[in-house]
Design a protein around this motif. Structure first.
Motif, mmCIF file in Angstrom:
data_model
loop_
_atom_site.group_PDB
_atom_site.id
_atom_site.type_symbol
_atom_site.label_atom_id
_atom_site.label_comp_id
_atom_site.label_asym_id
_atom_site.label_seq_id
_atom_site.Cartn_x
_atom_site.Cartn_y
_atom_site.Cartn_z
ATOM 1 N N ILE A 60 0.860 -1.179 0.000
ATOM 2 C CA ILE A 60 0.000 0.000 0.000
ATOM 3 C C ILE A 60 0.899 1.232 0.000
ATOM 4 N N ARG A 61 0.541 2.239 -0.790
ATOM 5 C CA ARG A 61 1.390 3.420 -0.913
ATOM 6 C C ARG A 61 1.374 4.292 0.345
ATOM 7 N N GLU A 62 0.201 4.434 0.975
ATOM 8 C CA GLU A 62 0.060 5.254 2.175
ATOM 9 C C GLU A 62 -0.947 4.590 3.102
ATOM 10 N N ILE A 63 -0.917 4.947 4.378
ATOM 11 C CA ILE A 63 -1.843 4.329 5.331
ATOM 12 C C ILE A 63 -3.300 4.670 5.030
ATOM 13 N N SER A 64 -3.558 5.740 4.254
ATOM 14 C CA SER A 64 -4.929 6.114 3.907
ATOM 15 C C SER A 64 -5.269 5.776 2.456
ATOM 16 N N HIS A 65 -4.405 4.991 1.802
ATOM 17 C CA HIS A 65 -4.633 4.628 0.402
ATOM 18 C C HIS A 65 -5.357 3.290 0.337
ATOM 19 N N PRO A 66 -6.429 3.155 -0.466
ATOM 20 C CA PRO A 66 -7.267 1.963 -0.392
ATOM 21 C C PRO A 66 -6.889 0.806 -1.303
ATOM 22 N N GLU A 67 -5.833 0.935 -2.103
ATOM 23 C CA GLU A 67 -5.506 -0.124 -3.052
ATOM 24 C C GLU A 67 -4.321 -0.952 -2.572
ATOM 25 N N ILE A 68 -4.489 -2.275 -2.567
ATOM 26 C CA ILE A 68 -3.413 -3.208 -2.243
ATOM 27 C C ILE A 68 -2.875 -3.776 -3.548
ATOM 28 N N ILE A 69 -1.591 -3.591 -3.776
ATOM 29 C CA ILE A 69 -0.933 -4.113 -4.974
ATOM 30 C C ILE A 69 -0.244 -5.418 -4.596
ATOM 31 N N PHE A 70 -0.525 -6.476 -5.333
ATOM 32 C CA PHE A 70 0.071 -7.759 -4.970
ATOM 33 C C PHE A 70 0.216 -8.655 -6.192
ATOM 34 N N ASP A 71 1.079 -9.661 -6.042
ATOM 35 C CA ASP A 71 1.314 -10.677 -7.056
ATOM 36 C C ASP A 71 1.695 -10.056 -8.401
ATOM 37 N N THR A 72 2.720 -9.216 -8.360
ATOM 38 C CA THR A 72 3.181 -8.547 -9.569
ATOM 39 C C THR A 72 4.599 -8.982 -9.920
ATOM 40 N N GLU A 73 5.006 -8.718 -11.146
ATOM 41 C CA GLU A 73 6.352 -9.087 -11.590
ATOM 42 C C GLU A 73 7.429 -8.253 -10.907
ATOM 43 N N ARG A 74 7.063 -7.130 -10.319
ATOM 44 C CA ARG A 74 8.039 -6.259 -9.665
ATOM 45 C C ARG A 74 8.395 -6.753 -8.260
ATOM 46 N N GLN A 75 7.642 -7.688 -7.743
ATOM 47 C CA GLN A 75 7.898 -8.196 -6.399
ATOM 48 C C GLN A 75 8.961 -9.288 -6.419
ATOM 49 N N TRP A 76 9.559 -9.515 -5.240
ATOM 50 C CA TRP A 76 10.449 -10.651 -5.089
ATOM 51 C C TRP A 76 9.659 -11.946 -5.322
ATOM 52 N N TYR A 77 10.364 -12.944 -5.797
ATOM 53 C CA TYR A 77 9.732 -14.218 -6.139
ATOM 54 C C TYR A 77 8.918 -14.782 -4.964
ATOM 55 N N GLY A 78 9.509 -14.817 -3.790
ATOM 56 C CA GLY A 78 8.842 -15.401 -2.632
ATOM 57 C C GLY A 78 7.652 -14.615 -2.135
ATOM 58 N N GLU A 79 7.494 -13.372 -2.598
ATOM 59 C CA GLU A 79 6.367 -12.541 -2.189
ATOM 60 C C GLU A 79 5.134 -12.749 -3.056
ATOM 61 N N THR A 80 5.268 -13.514 -4.132
ATOM 62 C CA THR A 80 4.179 -13.719 -5.079
ATOM 63 C C THR A 80 3.476 -15.050 -4.825
ATOM 64 N N ARG A 81 2.353 -15.225 -5.489
ATOM 65 C CA ARG A 81 1.627 -16.495 -5.346
ATOM 66 C C ARG A 81 2.449 -17.654 -5.890
ATOM 67 N N GLU A 82 3.073 -17.468 -7.036
ATOM 68 C CA GLU A 82 3.898 -18.533 -7.609
ATOM 69 C C GLU A 82 5.028 -18.909 -6.656
ATOM 70 N N GLY A 83 5.686 -17.901 -6.100
ATOM 71 C CA GLY A 83 6.779 -18.171 -5.180
ATOM 72 C C GLY A 83 6.301 -18.838 -3.904
ATOM 73 N N ALA A 84 5.181 -18.348 -3.356
ATOM 74 C CA ALA A 84 4.634 -18.953 -2.142
ATOM 75 C C ALA A 84 4.308 -20.425 -2.374
ATOM 76 N N LYS A 85 3.736 -20.728 -3.534
ATOM 77 C CA LYS A 85 3.396 -22.123 -3.835
ATOM 78 C C LYS A 85 4.650 -22.984 -3.919
ATOM 79 N N GLN A 86 5.708 -22.458 -4.553
ATOM 80 C CA GLN A 86 6.945 -23.226 -4.653
ATOM 81 C C GLN A 86 7.546 -23.480 -3.276
ATOM 82 N N TYR A 87 7.533 -22.467 -2.414
ATOM 83 C CA TYR A 87 8.018 -22.634 -1.047
ATOM 84 C C TYR A 87 7.203 -23.711 -0.323
ATOM 85 N N ILE A 88 5.885 -23.592 -0.424
ATOM 86 C CA ILE A 88 4.991 -24.514 0.283
ATOM 87 C C ILE A 88 5.245 -25.957 -0.139
ATOM 88 N N GLU A 89 5.323 -26.172 -1.438
ATOM 89 C CA GLU A 89 5.436 -27.540 -1.933
ATOM 90 C C GLU A 89 6.748 -28.198 -1.511
#
Length: 335
Positions: A60-89
């Motif tokens: 989130i950009r600011e504490i009063s900003h309503p949009e959550i950005i997630f599961d993007t190519e700009r994130q670290w691998y482990g922070e994404t759904r694909e990465g989380a799944k690989q860790y889990i498995e």
């Protein structure tokens, strides 16, 4: 109803769940830039961890900003759904259970507990965005059959201002995910969290202040736990749920138990004894309690050989005396 009867109900519920004999001996498995490899998991096995919190992130950009950005190519691998799944498995293939614990990072490290919208319209936008974020990981939790999903971490103002939303959200999650649910309330928040009866564990990020000593002894720390432990027990009794420390940890520095939540970049004196003593005290106080489910050490990096060490004053116990404490205690509570 007497406090004794309430406590008995908790113990019976916990025993019937099949989890009374096995504590959750967990670590918070920090998301990384790269895939997790077998040698990374081997280090968890060496300390007898039987569970790991996998933590994908939204931003989130600011504490009063309503949009959550997630599961993007700009994130670290482990922070994404694909990465989380690989860790889990890979963790699961090694017999390590998983709690999925999606977390939010606010720009410049502002505290998530202060996320608060300035209008009803923005609150509704935040709720819609949070739905997408958490239900995405509820789907992953069901797909991978992990036993625990944490539905939020230290979101005090969000929880306080929108109680009806959280009740609706829990129902939506349960329609998707059939495992057990918790919420990671901050140490000074959990008593006011309104929906514990709808979850399976009372989750607490256990950064309670215990001592103002530079190097507190184990006995001093155990004494410091007593008033907090009494309050935690009361909440468990009131709600009829076992307690899970969704995070617990101490920095390896002087005065570690004075403000255990401290995450600044200070270069204060490293103190390995203080961190090790604090770990011993929390294990001694809680792991023998039947109403206590276990917890997740904060925090554990996948690149073990490059983490921690005797000059490091941060939270990780890796390559420090505290690691040995964890290893010994987790081994004693392993089946």
């Amino acid at each position: 109803m007497t406090r004794f009867v309430l406590l008995l109900i908790i113990l019976l519920q916990f025993s019937c769940s099949g989890e009374a004999q096995t504590k959750i001996n967990g670590v918070s498995f920090v998301a990384s830039r790269e895939k997790v490899l077998q040698n990374h998991v081997d280090e968890l096995l060496k300390v007898h961890a039987n569970s790991a919190a996998v933590m994908p992130f939204g931003f989130i950009r600011e504490i009063s900003h309503p949009e959550i950005i997630f599961d993007t190519e700009r994130q670290w691998y482990g922070e994404t759904r694909e990465g989380a799944k690989q860790y889990i498995e890979l963790l699961q293939r090694n017999g390590i259970s998983v709690m999925i614990k999606p977390q939010i990072w606010v720009s410049r490290g502002q505290f998530t507990g202060t996320i608060e919208m300035e209008s009803e319209e923005n609150w509704k936008q935040l709720e819609a965005s949070y739905d997408k974020f958490i239900l995405n990981y509820a789907e992953l939790a069901e797909e991978t059959k992990v036993p625990i999903l944490c539905i939020g971490t230290e979101l005090e103002k969000f929880v306080e201002n929108r109680p009806e939303y959280w009740q609706r959200l829990i129902k939506k999650i349960r329609a998707t995910y059939k495992g057990k649910l918790t919420y990671a309330a901050n140490w000074d928040e959990y008593k006011r969290t309104s929906f514990w009866k709808e979850l399976d564990f009372i989750g607490i990020d256990a950064y309670f202040p215990l001592s103002e000593s530079q190097t507190p002894t184990v006995e001093e720390l155990r004494m410091g736990w007593q008033p907090w432990k009494e309050k935690i027990t009361e909440v468990a009794q009131l709600n009829g749920k076992p307690v899970l420390f969704t995070e617990f940890g101490y920095r390896s520095m002087d005065y570690t138990a004075k403000k255990p939540w401290l995450v600044d970049n200070n270069e204060d004196q490293a103190n390995m004894v203080a961190q090790a003593n604090a770990k011993k005290a929390i294990f001694d106080e809680f792991w023998n309690e039947d109403w206590f489910a276990g917890g997740y050490v904060w925090k554990w990096f996948i690149q073990h050989e490059n983490s921690g060490g005797n000059q490091d004053n941060r939270f990780t116990p890796q390559n420090k005396p505290a690691q040995k404490v964890i290893q010994e205690h987790y081994k004693s509570f392993s089946n």
